[in-house]
Design an enzyme around this catalytic site. Structure first.
Site, PDB file in Angstrom:
ATOM      1  N   THR A 130      84.142 -49.382 -42.730  1.00 36.37           N
ATOM      2  CA  THR A 130      83.423 -48.663 -41.687  1.00 36.37           C
ATOM      3  C   THR A 130      83.348 -47.175 -42.002  1.00 36.37           C
ATOM      4  O   THR A 130      84.242 -46.631 -42.668  1.00 36.37           O
ATOM      5  CB  THR A 130      84.154 -48.854 -40.334  1.00 36.37           C
ATOM      6  OG1 THR A 130      83.670 -47.899 -39.405  1.00 36.37           O
ATOM      7  CG2 THR A 130      85.660 -48.670 -40.453  1.00 36.37           C
ATOM      8  N   GLU A 132      83.990 -45.025 -39.967  1.00 33.08           N
ATOM      9  CA  GLU A 132      85.030 -44.345 -39.180  1.00 33.08           C
ATOM     10  C   GLU A 132      86.213 -43.914 -40.032  1.00 33.08           C
ATOM     11  O   GLU A 132      87.008 -43.067 -39.603  1.00 33.08           O
ATOM     12  CB  GLU A 132      85.511 -45.242 -38.033  1.00 33.08           C
ATOM     13  CG  GLU A 132      84.415 -45.503 -37.028  1.00 33.08           C
ATOM     14  CD  GLU A 132      84.910 -45.917 -35.655  1.00 33.08           C
ATOM     15  OE1 GLU A 132      86.098 -45.755 -35.352  1.00 33.08           O
ATOM     16  OE2 GLU A 132      84.079 -46.397 -34.878  1.00 33.08           O
TER      17      GLU A 132
HETATM   18  P1  NAD Z   1      84.324 -58.636 -34.081  1.00 33.75           P
HETATM   19  O1  NAD Z   1      85.461 -58.077 -33.311  1.00 33.75           O
HETATM   20  O2  NAD Z   1      83.083 -59.031 -33.382  1.00 33.75           O
HETATM   21  O3  NAD Z   1      84.814 -59.928 -34.899  1.00 33.75           O
HETATM   22  C1  NAD Z   1      86.039 -59.971 -35.565  1.00 33.75           C
HETATM   23  C2  NAD Z   1      86.304 -61.410 -35.995  1.00 33.75           C
HETATM   24  O4  NAD Z   1      87.549 -61.434 -36.727  1.00 33.75           O
HETATM   25  C3  NAD Z   1      86.458 -62.393 -34.814  1.00 33.75           C
HETATM   26  O5  NAD Z   1      85.787 -63.595 -35.102  1.00 33.75           O
HETATM   27  C4  NAD Z   1      87.960 -62.628 -34.755  1.00 33.75           C
HETATM   28  O6  NAD Z   1      88.307 -63.909 -34.239  1.00 33.75           O
HETATM   29  C5  NAD Z   1      88.344 -62.491 -36.220  1.00 33.75           C
HETATM   30  N1  NAD Z   1      89.752 -62.126 -36.390  1.00 33.75           N
HETATM   31  C6  NAD Z   1      90.428 -61.116 -35.768  1.00 33.75           C
HETATM   32  N2  NAD Z   1      91.721 -61.124 -36.161  1.00 33.75           N
HETATM   33  C7  NAD Z   1      91.846 -62.128 -37.065  1.00 33.75           C
HETATM   34  C8  NAD Z   1      92.930 -62.627 -37.841  1.00 33.75           C
HETATM   35  N3  NAD Z   1      94.169 -62.085 -37.761  1.00 33.75           N
HETATM   36  N4  NAD Z   1      92.706 -63.658 -38.679  1.00 33.75           N
HETATM   37  C9  NAD Z   1      91.471 -64.218 -38.775  1.00 33.75           C
HETATM   38  N5  NAD Z   1      90.421 -63.816 -38.044  1.00 33.75           N
HETATM   39  C10 NAD Z   1      90.599 -62.781 -37.202  1.00 33.75           C
HETATM   40  O7  NAD Z   1      84.039 -57.570 -35.225  1.00 33.75           O
HETATM   41  P2  NAD Z   1      82.649 -57.097 -35.870  1.00 33.75           P
HETATM   42  O8  NAD Z   1      82.076 -56.032 -35.054  1.00 33.75           O
HETATM   43  O9  NAD Z   1      81.866 -58.297 -36.219  1.00 33.75           O
HETATM   44  O10 NAD Z   1      83.209 -56.407 -37.208  1.00 33.75           O
HETATM   45  C11 NAD Z   1      83.390 -57.174 -38.399  1.00 33.75           C
HETATM   46  C12 NAD Z   1      83.879 -56.253 -39.507  1.00 33.75           C
HETATM   47  O11 NAD Z   1      82.925 -55.221 -39.726  1.00 33.75           O
HETATM   48  C13 NAD Z   1      85.189 -55.540 -39.192  1.00 33.75           C
HETATM   49  O12 NAD Z   1      85.952 -55.505 -40.370  1.00 33.75           O
HETATM   50  C14 NAD Z   1      84.768 -54.140 -38.767  1.00 33.75           C
HETATM   51  O13 NAD Z   1      85.777 -53.208 -39.071  1.00 33.75           O
HETATM   52  C15 NAD Z   1      83.546 -53.945 -39.656  1.00 33.75           C
HETATM   53  N6  NAD Z   1      82.531 -53.003 -39.129  1.00 33.75           N
HETATM   54  C16 NAD Z   1      82.027 -53.159 -37.868  1.00 33.75           C
HETATM   55  C17 NAD Z   1      81.015 -52.324 -37.418  1.00 33.75           C
HETATM   56  C18 NAD Z   1      80.411 -52.466 -36.031  1.00 33.75           C
HETATM   57  O14 NAD Z   1      79.608 -51.628 -35.648  1.00 33.75           O
HETATM   58  N7  NAD Z   1      80.738 -53.503 -35.279  1.00 33.75           N
HETATM   59  C19 NAD Z   1      80.536 -51.302 -38.257  1.00 33.75           C
HETATM   60  C20 NAD Z   1      81.088 -51.168 -39.542  1.00 33.75           C
HETATM   61  C21 NAD Z   1      82.073 -52.046 -39.967  1.00 33.75           C
HETATM   62  O1  DAU Z   2      80.955 -46.612 -36.831  1.00 30.86           O
HETATM   63  C1  DAU Z   2      81.300 -47.963 -37.061  1.00 30.86           C
HETATM   64  C2  DAU Z   2      82.160 -48.456 -35.932  1.00 30.86           C
HETATM   65  O2  DAU Z   2      81.308 -48.592 -34.799  1.00 30.86           O
HETATM   66  C3  DAU Z   2      82.867 -49.782 -36.237  1.00 30.86           C
HETATM   67  O3  DAU Z   2      83.762 -49.586 -37.298  1.00 30.86           O
HETATM   68  C4  DAU Z   2      83.606 -50.307 -35.013  1.00 30.86           C
HETATM   69  O4  DAU Z   2      84.137 -51.593 -35.284  1.00 30.86           O
HETATM   70  C5  DAU Z   2      82.630 -50.405 -33.858  1.00 30.86           C
HETATM   71  O5  DAU Z   2      83.319 -50.810 -32.693  1.00 30.86           O
HETATM   72  C6  DAU Z   2      81.928 -49.070 -33.627  1.00 30.86           C
HETATM   73  O6  DAU Z   2      82.865 -48.080 -33.129  1.00 30.86           O
HETATM   74  P1  DAU Z   2      82.451 -47.037 -31.957  1.00 30.86           P
HETATM   75  O7  DAU Z   2      83.687 -46.561 -31.334  1.00 30.86           O
HETATM   76  O8  DAU Z   2      81.489 -46.038 -32.465  1.00 30.86           O
HETATM   77  O9  DAU Z   2      81.626 -48.060 -31.014  1.00 30.86           O
HETATM   78  P2  DAU Z   2      81.607 -48.282 -29.424  1.00 30.86           P
HETATM   79  O10 DAU Z   2      80.512 -49.249 -29.168  1.00 30.86           O
HETATM   80  O11 DAU Z   2      82.943 -48.568 -28.865  1.00 30.86           O
HETATM   81  O12 DAU Z   2      81.148 -46.854 -28.898  1.00 30.86           O
HETATM   82  C7  DAU Z   2      79.962 -46.227 -29.344  1.00 30.86           C
HETATM   83  C8  DAU Z   2      79.893 -44.855 -28.691  1.00 30.86           C
HETATM   84  O13 DAU Z   2      79.676 -45.018 -27.292  1.00 30.86           O
HETATM   85  C9  DAU Z   2      81.174 -44.047 -28.819  1.00 30.86           C
HETATM   86  O14 DAU Z   2      80.848 -42.673 -29.014  1.00 30.86           O
HETATM   87  C10 DAU Z   2      81.886 -44.237 -27.497  1.00 30.86           C
HETATM   88  C11 DAU Z   2      80.721 -44.408 -26.524  1.00 30.86           C
HETATM   89  N1  DAU Z   2      80.997 -45.289 -25.349  1.00 30.86           N
HETATM   90  C12 DAU Z   2      81.438 -46.542 -25.600  1.00 30.86           C
HETATM   91  C13 DAU Z   2      81.710 -47.408 -24.552  1.00 30.86           C
HETATM   92  C14 DAU Z   2      82.222 -48.810 -24.802  1.00 30.86           C
HETATM   93  C15 DAU Z   2      80.758 -44.830 -24.068  1.00 30.86           C
HETATM   94  O15 DAU Z   2      80.313 -43.685 -23.868  1.00 30.86           O
HETATM   95  N2  DAU Z   2      81.021 -45.675 -23.027  1.00 30.86           N
HETATM   96  C16 DAU Z   2      81.502 -46.932 -23.205  1.00 30.86           C
HETATM   97  O16 DAU Z   2      81.746 -47.651 -22.202  1.00 30.86           O
END
Ligand code: NAD
Ligand code: DAU
Length: 348
Positions: A130, A132
Site C-alpha cells: 500500500t 500508506e
Molecule cells: P479486506 O479487508 O477486504 O480483505 C482481507 C482478506 O484477508 C479477507 O478475506 C480476510 O478474511 C483475509 N484475512 C485476514 N486475516 C487473515 C489471515 N490471518 N489468514 C488468512 N486470511 C486472512 O482487504 P482489501 O481491502 O481487499 O485489501 C487486500 C490487500 O490489499 C491488503 O493486503 C491491503 O493491505 C492491500 N491494499 C488495500 C488497498 C485498499 O484500498 N483497500 C489499497 C492498497 C493495498
Molecule cells: O491508501 C491505501 C489504503 O487505503 C489501504 O492500504 C487501506 O487498506 C485502505 O483501508 C485505505 O486506507 P484509508 O485509511 O485511506 O481508507 P478509509 O476508507 O478508511 O478512509 C479514506 C479517507 O476517508 C481517510 O482520509 C479517512 C476518511 N474517512 C474515513 C471513514 C471510514 C472519513 O472521513 N470518515 C469515515 O467514516
C-alpha cells in the site's frame, strides 16, 4: 500452473480471483483465506461451478505455519499472490496486535513456506502492499518507489514490516519477490467500513455521513479492476526484488468524494441533488490521520505497460449502483460485531 491467492475472499482478492480465472485459462487458483469479518464466501459465489477443476477454496490462517506448509506441499504453487491482511486503519487504532499477527507474522510464514518449497524450482511471490507505507505527504509531490518508508498507523507499520521481510527474503535467499504498492481502491465487494461503501450504507439508512476532521485530507483513488490489472502485469512482467507503485493519478479530498456520492445517491432516489452538506456531519479526526497520499506510477507505466482504464466519475457511479442493487450483500456483512465496531469508532 497453480497459483495461491491469499485473502481471496476479501474485497480486492475476490475481484482478482474472478479476473484471473476469466483471463488466465492456464491458471488453477487456490484461494487461501481465514474468513475473518472481512472475508466472505459470497464474494466468490458461483466460481466453483463456473471454473470447476480450476478453483479451490482452502480455509486457513496465513500465520499458521503447519497449515501453510501443508498447502504448499499439496498444491506446489508456482505463484503466490498475497492479499490477506488486516486492512482497516481505524481498526488498527482500536487493536494493533491482530495487524502485527496477520500482516507481519502471516507474511513471514508465507515467505518462509515459499523459501522451503521453491528450493529446487522457480516460483514468484507477489506482495500486495500500500502507499500508506510511505506515510503522509504535504500539499505537493508524490510517492515514488524511492520515497523512504515512514508509516503512521499500526496498519501501515505492519504493511511496511511485511514489505521489508519480503525484500529481505529476496536479498538473503534469492526468493523471487515483487512488491506492488497501490493507492485507495474502490469498487464492488468492498467491506462497508471503508469511506465509499460506508457513506453509501449510512445514506441508505438515513444517517448523517461522518467526515473526519475538516474533510480536506486527500486520497488518491483507483478502481479495483485497474489495481488488479496492475497486479497481473507485475506477476508477468515485474523484475525480481523490485517495487512498483500502482495508481491512476486521481487525487480527491474526502469532502469532495462525499459530496459526489451524495449527488449520485440523491439522484438515484429521484431527489434533487441540493443542500448536500445537510447530510454531512464533521466528526473527531482519526488519530495520526495522514494528510495526503499521491502515487507516482511512472515506473509501472514504463516497465509494465500499466494503464488504468476506469475513469473515476464512471467508476464511482457504477460502484454506487452496485451497492444500491446489492443491499442484501452489505446488510449480511453488518453483523452484531460490526455494529459494535461502528459505535466504538463513531460513538453511539
Ligand atoms: P479486506 O479487508 O477486504 O480483505 C482481507 C482478506 O484477508 C479477507 O478475506 C480476510 O478474511 C483475509 N484475512 C485476514 N486475516 C487473515 C489471515 N490471518 N489468514 C488468512 N486470511 C486472512 O482487504 P482489501 O481491502 O481487499 O485489501 C487486500 C490487500 O490489499 C491488503 O493486503 C491491503 O493491505 C492491500 N491494499 C488495500 C488497498 C485498499 O484500498 N483497500 C489499497 C492498497 C493495498
Ligand atoms: O491508501 C491505501 C489504503 O487505503 C489501504 O492500504 C487501506 O487498506 C485502505 O483501508 C485505505 O486506507 P484509508 O485509511 O485511506 O481508507 P478509509 O476508507 O478508511 O478512509 C479514506 C479517507 O476517508 C481517510 O482520509 C479517512 C476518511 N474517512 C474515513 C471513514 C471510514 C472519513 O472521513 N470518515 C469515515 O467514516
Amino acid at each position: 500452473m497453480n497459483i495461491i491467492v491469499t485473502g481471496g475472499a476479501g474485497f480486492i482478492g475476490s475481484n482478482f480471483v474472478r479476473m484471473a480465472l476469466s483471463q488466465r485459462p492456464e491458471w488453477r487458483v487456490i484461494v487461501v483465506d481465514a474468513l475473518t469479518y472481512a472475508g466472505n464466501l459470497e464474494n466468490l459465489d458461483g466460481l466453483e461451478k463456473t471454473y470447476s477443476g480450476r478453483y479451490r477454496f482452502a480455509k486457513a490462517d496465513v500465520a499458521d505455519s503447519a497449515a501453510i506448509e501443508k498447502l504448499f506441499e499439496q498444491e506446489s504453487p508456482s505463484i503466490v499472490v498475497h492479499f490477506a491482511a488486516e486492512s482497516h486503519v481505524d481498526r488498527s487504532v482500536l487493536g494493533p496486535m491482530d495487524f502485527v499477527r496477520t500482516n507481519v507474522l502471516g507474511t513471514a510464514t508465507l515467505l518462509d513456506a515459499a523459501r522451503k518449497s521453491w528450493r529446487d524450482k522457480a516460483g514468484r511471490f507477489l506482495q500486495i502492499s500500500t502507499d500508506e507505507v510511505y506515510g503522509a505527504l504535504g500539499d505537493t509531490g508524490a510517492f515514488t518507489e524511492a520515497t523512504p518508508l515512514a508509516p503512521s498507523s499500526p496498519y501501515s507499520a505492519s504493511k511496511a514490516s511485511a514489505d521489508l521481510l519480503a525484500l529481505a527474503y529476496h536479498k538473503t535467499f534469492g526468493l523471487d519477490v515483487v512488491i506492488t504498492r497501490c493507492c485507495n481502491n474502490y469498487g464492488p465487494y468492498q467491506f462497508p467500513e471503508k469511506l465509499i461503501p460506508f457513506m453509501i450504507s449510512r445514506f441508505v439508512d438515513g444517517e448523517k455521513l461522518p467526515v473526519y476532521g475538516n474533510g480536506m485530507n486527500v486520497r488518491d483513488w483507483i478502481h479495483v479492476e485497474d489495481h488488479n490489472r496492475g497486479v497481473l502485469l507485475a506477476i508477468e512482467k515485474g523484475r525480481p526484488g523490485e517495487v512498483y507503485n500502482l495508481g491512476a493519478r486521481c487525487e480527491r479530498n474526502n469532502i469532495d468524494i462525499v459530496r459526489s456520492l451524495l449527488k449520485l445517491l440523491l439522484t438515484a432516489k429521484g431527489k434533487p441533488a441540493v443542500d448536500l452538506d445537510s447530510h454531512i456531519t464533521f466528526v473527531k479526526d482519526r488519530p495520526g490521520h495522514d494528510w495526503r497520499y499521491a502515487i507516482d506510477p511512472s515506473k509501472a507505466e514504463r516497465e509494465l505497460g500499466f494503464r488504468p482504464e476506469v475513469r473515476f466519475e464512471e467508476g464511482l457511479a457504477k460502484t454506487v449502483q452496485w451497492y444500491l442493487e446489492n443491499e442484501k450483500w452489505w446488510r449480511d456483512v453488518q453483523s452484531g460485531a460490526y455494529r459494535d465496531y461502528v459505535s466504538k469508532v463513531y460513538g453511539a
